[in-house]
Motif scaffolding. Structure first.
Motif, PDB file in Angstrom:
ATOM      1  N   MET A 561      17.676 -10.961 -44.758  1.00 42.66           N
ATOM      2  CA  MET A 561      17.505 -10.855 -46.209  1.00 42.66           C
ATOM      3  C   MET A 561      17.265  -9.384 -46.545  1.00 42.66           C
ATOM      4  SD  MET A 561      13.627 -12.320 -46.614  1.00 42.66           S
ATOM      5  CE  MET A 561      14.069 -13.819 -45.754  1.00 42.66           C
ATOM      6  N   GLU A 562      17.444  -9.035 -47.774  1.00 41.28           N
ATOM      7  CA  GLU A 562      17.228  -7.648 -48.181  1.00 41.28           C
ATOM      8  C   GLU A 562      15.734  -7.380 -48.310  1.00 41.28           C
ATOM      9  OE1 GLU A 562      18.066  -5.421 -52.192  1.00 41.28           O
ATOM     10  OE2 GLU A 562      19.936  -5.475 -51.020  1.00 41.28           O
ATOM     11  N   LEU A 563      15.251  -6.436 -47.519  1.00 42.57           N
ATOM     12  CA  LEU A 563      13.839  -6.086 -47.498  1.00 42.57           C
ATOM     13  C   LEU A 563      13.677  -4.606 -47.800  1.00 42.57           C
ATOM     14  CD1 LEU A 563      12.738  -7.895 -44.214  1.00 42.57           C
ATOM     15  CD2 LEU A 563      12.411  -8.704 -46.556  1.00 42.57           C
ATOM     16  N   ASN A 564      12.529  -4.273 -48.386  1.00 41.48           N
ATOM     17  CA  ASN A 564      12.151  -2.873 -48.585  1.00 41.48           C
ATOM     18  C   ASN A 564      11.400  -2.444 -47.338  1.00 41.48           C
ATOM     19  OD1 ASN A 564      11.277  -0.357 -49.313  1.00 41.48           O
ATOM     20  ND2 ASN A 564      10.263  -1.007 -51.209  1.00 41.48           N
ATOM     21  N   LEU A 565      12.062  -1.618 -46.506  1.00 36.96           N
ATOM     22  CA  LEU A 565      11.487  -1.228 -45.224  1.00 36.96           C
ATOM     23  C   LEU A 565      10.157  -0.504 -45.410  1.00 36.96           C
ATOM     24  CD1 LEU A 565      11.867  -1.060 -42.144  1.00 36.96           C
ATOM     25  CD2 LEU A 565      13.060   1.115 -42.483  1.00 36.96           C
ATOM     26  N   LEU A 598      17.084  -2.766 -46.793  1.00 38.95           N
ATOM     27  CA  LEU A 598      17.904  -3.045 -45.616  1.00 38.95           C
ATOM     28  C   LEU A 598      17.996  -4.544 -45.416  1.00 38.95           C
ATOM     29  CD1 LEU A 598      16.534  -0.466 -43.008  1.00 38.95           C
ATOM     30  CD2 LEU A 598      18.713  -0.346 -44.218  1.00 38.95           C
ATOM     31  N   MET A 599      19.102  -5.000 -44.808  1.00 41.41           N
ATOM     32  CA  MET A 599      19.268  -6.406 -44.456  1.00 41.41           C
ATOM     33  C   MET A 599      18.607  -6.621 -43.099  1.00 41.41           C
ATOM     34  SD  MET A 599      20.770  -7.884 -46.941  1.00 41.41           S
ATOM     35  CE  MET A 599      21.203  -9.430 -46.152  1.00 41.41           C
ATOM     36  N   LEU A 600      17.398  -7.255 -43.119  1.00 45.10           N
ATOM     37  CA  LEU A 600      16.629  -7.462 -41.906  1.00 45.10           C
ATOM     38  C   LEU A 600      16.007  -8.849 -41.898  1.00 45.10           C
ATOM     39  CD1 LEU A 600      14.758  -4.026 -41.789  1.00 45.10           C
ATOM     40  CD2 LEU A 600      16.734  -4.675 -40.401  1.00 45.10           C
ATOM     41  N   ASP A 601      15.581  -9.258 -40.708  1.00 42.73           N
ATOM     42  CA  ASP A 601      14.792 -10.477 -40.548  1.00 42.73           C
ATOM     43  C   ASP A 601      13.333 -10.086 -40.742  1.00 42.73           C
ATOM     44  OD1 ASP A 601      13.108 -12.477 -39.234  1.00 42.73           O
ATOM     45  OD2 ASP A 601      15.001 -13.378 -38.598  1.00 42.73           O
ATOM     46  N   GLY A 602      12.680 -10.621 -41.756  1.00 43.80           N
ATOM     47  CA  GLY A 602      11.335 -10.207 -42.118  1.00 43.80           C
ATOM     48  C   GLY A 602      10.325 -10.451 -41.024  1.00 43.80           C
ATOM     49  N   ASP A 603      10.326 -11.655 -40.443  1.00 50.65           N
ATOM     50  CA  ASP A 603       9.329 -11.982 -39.434  1.00 50.65           C
ATOM     51  C   ASP A 603       9.474 -11.109 -38.189  1.00 50.65           C
ATOM     52  OD1 ASP A 603       8.294 -13.914 -41.092  1.00 50.65           O
ATOM     53  OD2 ASP A 603       9.500 -15.546 -40.209  1.00 50.65           O
ATOM     54  N   PHE A 705      17.696   1.867 -37.698  1.00 45.58           N
ATOM     55  CA  PHE A 705      18.375   0.715 -38.296  1.00 45.58           C
ATOM     56  C   PHE A 705      19.634   1.201 -39.004  1.00 45.58           C
ATOM     57  CE2 PHE A 705      13.981  -1.147 -38.396  1.00 45.58           C
ATOM     58  CZ  PHE A 705      14.244  -2.190 -37.538  1.00 45.58           C
ATOM     59  N   CYS A 706      20.739   0.516 -38.759  1.00 47.60           N
ATOM     60  CA  CYS A 706      21.987   0.861 -39.443  1.00 47.60           C
ATOM     61  C   CYS A 706      22.009   0.199 -40.815  1.00 47.60           C
ATOM     62  CB  CYS A 706      23.192   0.399 -38.631  1.00 47.60           C
ATOM     63  SG  CYS A 706      23.335   1.207 -37.034  1.00 47.60           S
ATOM     64  N   LYS A 707      22.482   0.939 -41.790  1.00 45.41           N
ATOM     65  CA  LYS A 707      22.574   0.368 -43.142  1.00 45.41           C
ATOM     66  C   LYS A 707      23.686  -0.670 -43.217  1.00 45.41           C
ATOM     67  CE  LYS A 707      20.640   4.221 -45.750  1.00 45.41           C
ATOM     68  NZ  LYS A 707      20.860   5.204 -46.842  1.00 45.41           N
ATOM     69  N   ASP A 708      24.806  -0.368 -42.558  1.00 40.03           N
ATOM     70  CA  ASP A 708      25.912  -1.321 -42.535  1.00 40.03           C
ATOM     71  C   ASP A 708      25.741  -2.189 -41.307  1.00 40.03           C
ATOM     72  OD1 ASP A 708      28.205  -2.718 -42.902  1.00 40.03           O
ATOM     73  OD2 ASP A 708      29.566  -1.106 -42.286  1.00 40.03           O
ATOM     74  N   THR A 709      24.907  -3.212 -41.402  1.00 42.66           N
ATOM     75  CA  THR A 709      24.550  -4.045 -40.260  1.00 42.66           C
ATOM     76  C   THR A 709      25.701  -4.954 -39.879  1.00 42.66           C
ATOM     77  OG1 THR A 709      22.262  -4.026 -40.997  1.00 42.66           O
ATOM     78  CG2 THR A 709      22.867  -5.665 -39.341  1.00 42.66           C
ATOM     79  N   ASN A 710      26.099  -4.856 -38.603  1.00 46.00           N
ATOM     80  CA  ASN A 710      27.154  -5.724 -38.082  1.00 46.00           C
ATOM     81  C   ASN A 710      26.634  -6.341 -36.799  1.00 46.00           C
ATOM     82  OD1 ASN A 710      29.507  -7.051 -37.475  1.00 46.00           O
ATOM     83  ND2 ASN A 710      30.602  -5.206 -36.787  1.00 46.00           N
ATOM     84  N   ILE A 711      25.932  -7.467 -36.920  1.00 43.73           N
ATOM     85  CA  ILE A 711      25.236  -8.088 -35.797  1.00 43.73           C
ATOM     86  C   ILE A 711      26.178  -9.042 -35.088  1.00 43.73           C
ATOM     87  CG2 ILE A 711      23.279  -9.505 -35.123  1.00 43.73           C
ATOM     88  CD1 ILE A 711      21.898  -8.549 -37.677  1.00 43.73           C
TER      89      ILE A 711
END
Length: 717
Positions: A561-565, A598-603, A705-711
């Motif tokens: 989800m989009e998080l404020n790092l 950034l698009m990250l997993d919060g937990d 962390f890459c901004k253009d996340t390609n997991i």
């Protein structure tokens, strides 16, 4: 004596020898001056021909009826005219040169005509002993009525008792000697054959000729003074000095150890040149150097060099002349020494090796051989059809050439067949030897000997050799990885066993203590609190093991989800503030932006920073500052956490992120030792990168962390 001292000793000795020899030669100038010029041979050597022409010219002047040249009827008119004209020019030149030279005295008497010709500078009777004794050159020629020399007083009677025609005209005409058909000797003059009896230079008759060059020669600009003071008169001295000094230098160079000379310039530099260039340069330098020594020493001894320097107005002219002479001699001795070294180098190392390795011809031969070898090379990785076509074309050209030569071609075909046999045999032997080398390497590889490596050229098997190198490298890497995996597995079991055993042992001990009836309520509460701590530690360890197992199996789900790092890091820092404050750690956070979405997993991202902050709290030096620097670029975001370690970091940046490796090797702190390993796994699972940088006591944890996340998945630990 070490090598540097040997080189220094040789260089100093060599320079001292050259300077000493140069100075010694120059110091001999004063002893040489005047000893090579006041000699009648000097006059004869330079003026012998002129005196001959002068003699017959004056004899003709004293007796006009004297016929110098006699010609037979077989001598063509143009030959007669050309010879007469040439003789008149030579006599005229000799008269101009000697008649008006005050240093050349003469007297000519003709008994037949009673005519006497005297030099206008002659003050005494030329026949007096006083004149003779005060002359450096003196000669009397007495010719009787038949032209024969009588009672002459000259050292060169053979030059004047009969004038040789060919000797007098050889420089002006193309004159040769041939044998006539009738047995007579002939002259060959400008393409015309003339019997020698048809041409004669007549000796003057009834005449007496006396010559004198006084010892006190005046500088009158004449040829006598010029020749007596010519630098060429001292060439014998300079040549002798060159030969003697060259002999000394040659002995020094030839008997000094070559291993030392090889490392000293200029010998070292010249040895690097190709042989032809080296020999050409040295030969040219020696030639010009010897010429320079002859000229400079000659002009110095006769005083002309000093006179020139004085004319130019230089001060210390004598010192300048001496210095120039020493420099010229020293440079000449230097190139002679290099020439001696080259000769020694060629002989000691071998003439054949020199021609093969150090010459342009050797390079050319090697290149031709390489070209032929390359033309005949076969690479199994290439298209073999091209190779077959290449050999077929070569064979066709050879056969076609032999056919064109007809009969000689049959002879060449035999040579071609024999040469082909030996060439093919050589190639087959080479293939067999290369195959044996490759087979031996394969057997060693099969036995597990990975240190065996094929370094030589194996011809047609080169491509296979390269593949064997890759196979060997792959085997080595596989063995290393397997060994590393085995060690890690052993260490994992050891560490997990230790970390599980410690809380379980504590729990068991405190349960036994709680079962005692004699303990007080207050002590019981303390035991229960400690027991809860062991249970929490065991629970955390099991949870961490569960997380590691999920990461290793790739069974991890990301809730992106989009998080404020920035906000997430602030939140994690606040929740860990208690444990950080207990160590007196001051957190300083810097960022160019207040929001970085950034698009990250919060937990999992929260767990990343929680583990890092807990790691800082455990191992950072108390009462120090901890810096959190956040830098943003167009492609990524970098978070750098820096702290000062409380203890010496006796591990590498790679070891600390392994599972169950902790900064405190004594393992007395709480924690599982896999916190950084989990951080690395979670960061990489979200497409980022994590690394540790250790600089002395400074510990840096760097997350990108890459901004253009390609997991695409999770990399197993």
């Amino acid at each position: 004596m070490n090598k540097i001292n040997k080189k220094r000793t040789f260089l100093i000795s060599f320079i001292a020898l050259i300077i000493f020899l140069s100075g010694m030669v120059v110091s001999l100038y004063d002893n040489v001056e005047g000893k090579f010029n006041h000699d009648e041979n000097t006059i004869i050597n330079h003026l012998n021909s002129e005196i001959k022409y002068f003699t017959i010219a004056k004899a003709k002047e004293a007796d006009p009826s004297y016929q110098i040249l006699s010609f037979g009827k077989d001598v063509p008119k143009d030959i007669r005219e050309n010879l007469t004209k040439e003789l008149e020019e030579k006599m005229s030149n000799s008269l101009d040169m000697l008649e008006n030279d005050s240093n050349f005295l003469f007297e000519v008497k003709n008994a037949k005509t009673k005519k006497t010709l005297r030099s206008k500078y002659l003050k005494k009777n030329i026949y007096d002993n006083d004149v003779k004794n005060n002359s450096i050159f003196y000669g009397v020629l007495n010719y009787d009525a038949k032209g024969e020399l009588i009672n002459n007083d000259t050292l060169y009677k053979g030059d004047y008792d009969g004038f040789d025609f060919a000797d007098m005209f050889e420089g002006s005409f193309d004159i040769g000697y041939t044998g006539g058909e009738n047995g007579t000797d002939d002259y060959y003059i400008n393409g015309v054959t003339i019997p020698q009896s048809q041409i004669k230079v007549n000796t003057p008759g009834s005449v007496s000729v006396a010559y004198s060059v006084p010892k006190d020669v005046k500088d009158n600009g004449g040829m006598i003074y010029y020749y007596l003071n010519s630098w060429e008169n001292y060439n014998s001295f300079a040549a002798g000095a060159l030969m003697f000094a060259s002999f000394i230098i040659a002995l020094f160079i030839l008997f000094y150890p070559k291993s030392v000379e090889d490392e000293v310039n200029p010998f070292k530099s010249f040895r690097k040149l190709r042989g032809e260039i080296n020999i050409g340069l040295i030969a040219t330098a020696i030639t010009f150097g010897c010429m320079g020594c002859l000229i400079v020493s000659g002009y110095t001894i006769n005083g002309m060099f000093l006179s020139l320097v004085n004319t130019l107005g230089f001060t210390f002219s004598g010192f300048i002349v001496m210095l120039c002479n020493i420099i010229v001699w020293a440079l000449t001795f230097l190139v002679i020494a290099i020439g001696c070294y080259d000769l020694k180098y060629i002989v000691v190392d071998g003439i054949w090796r020199f021609l093969r390795d150090d010459t342009l011809i050797g390079d050319l031969c090697r290149n031709i051989k390489k070209g032929m070898d390359k033309l005949s090379d076969v690479d199994l990785s290439d298209d073999l059809n091209k190779t077959i076509i290449k050999f077929a074309l070569i064979n066709f050209l050879m056969v076609f050439l032999m056919i064109c030569l007809w009969g000689f071609g049959a002879f060449l075909s035999i040579i071609y067949a024999i040469a082909s046999f030996f060439w093919i045999k050589k190639k087959v032997d080479k293939v067999k030897a290369d195959y044996d080398v490759l087979l031996a390497s394969t057997e060693n590889l099969a036995k597990g000997n990975f240190n065996d490596e094929i370094t030589e050229d194996v011809g047609v098997f080169n491509s296979l050799r390269d593949e064997f190198k890759n196979i060997k490298t792959g085997f080595e890497e596989a063995v290393k990885e397997e060994t590393k995996s085995q060690n890690m597995r052993t260490e994992l079991i050891s560490n997990v066993s230790h970390d599980l055993k410690t809380p379980l042992t504590g729990i068991k001990n405190y349960v036994e203590l709680l079962q005692q009836d004699s303990i007080s309520e207050e002590t019981r509460k303390e035991y229960v609190e400690t027991l809860n701590q062991y249970i929490d530690r065991l629970s955390t360890l099991i949870e961490d093991l569960f997380e590691v197992s999920k990461v290793n199996s790739g069974n991890i789900n990301l809730d992106l989800m989009e998080l404020n790092l920035i906000q997430l890091i602030e939140q994690t820092k606040d929740e860990c503030s208690e444990v950080l404050s207990s160590k007196g750690l001051e957190m300083i956070m810097t960022s160019s932006n207040s929001e970085i979405p950034l698009m990250l997993d919060g937990d999992k991202t929260y767990r990343i920073f929680e583990n890092l902050f807990n790691n800082v709290a455990k191992y950072a030096l108390p009462s120090t500052r901890v810096y959190i620097d956040i830098a943003e670029s167009e492609e990524d975001v970098m978070v750098e956490i820096k702290n000062i370690s409380a203890s010496q970091m006796n591990f590498t940046s790679e070891e600390i992120v392994e599972r169950f490796v902790r900064g405190d090797k004594s393992r007395h702190e709480s924690g599982s030792g896999i916190g950084l390993a989990i951080v690395k796994s979670y960061v990489e699972a979200q497409g980022g990168s994590f690394k540790i940088d250790i600089d002395g006591d400074l510990f840096k944890a760097i997350i990108i962390f890459c901004k253009d996340t390609n997991i695409k998945g999770v990399l197993p630990l």
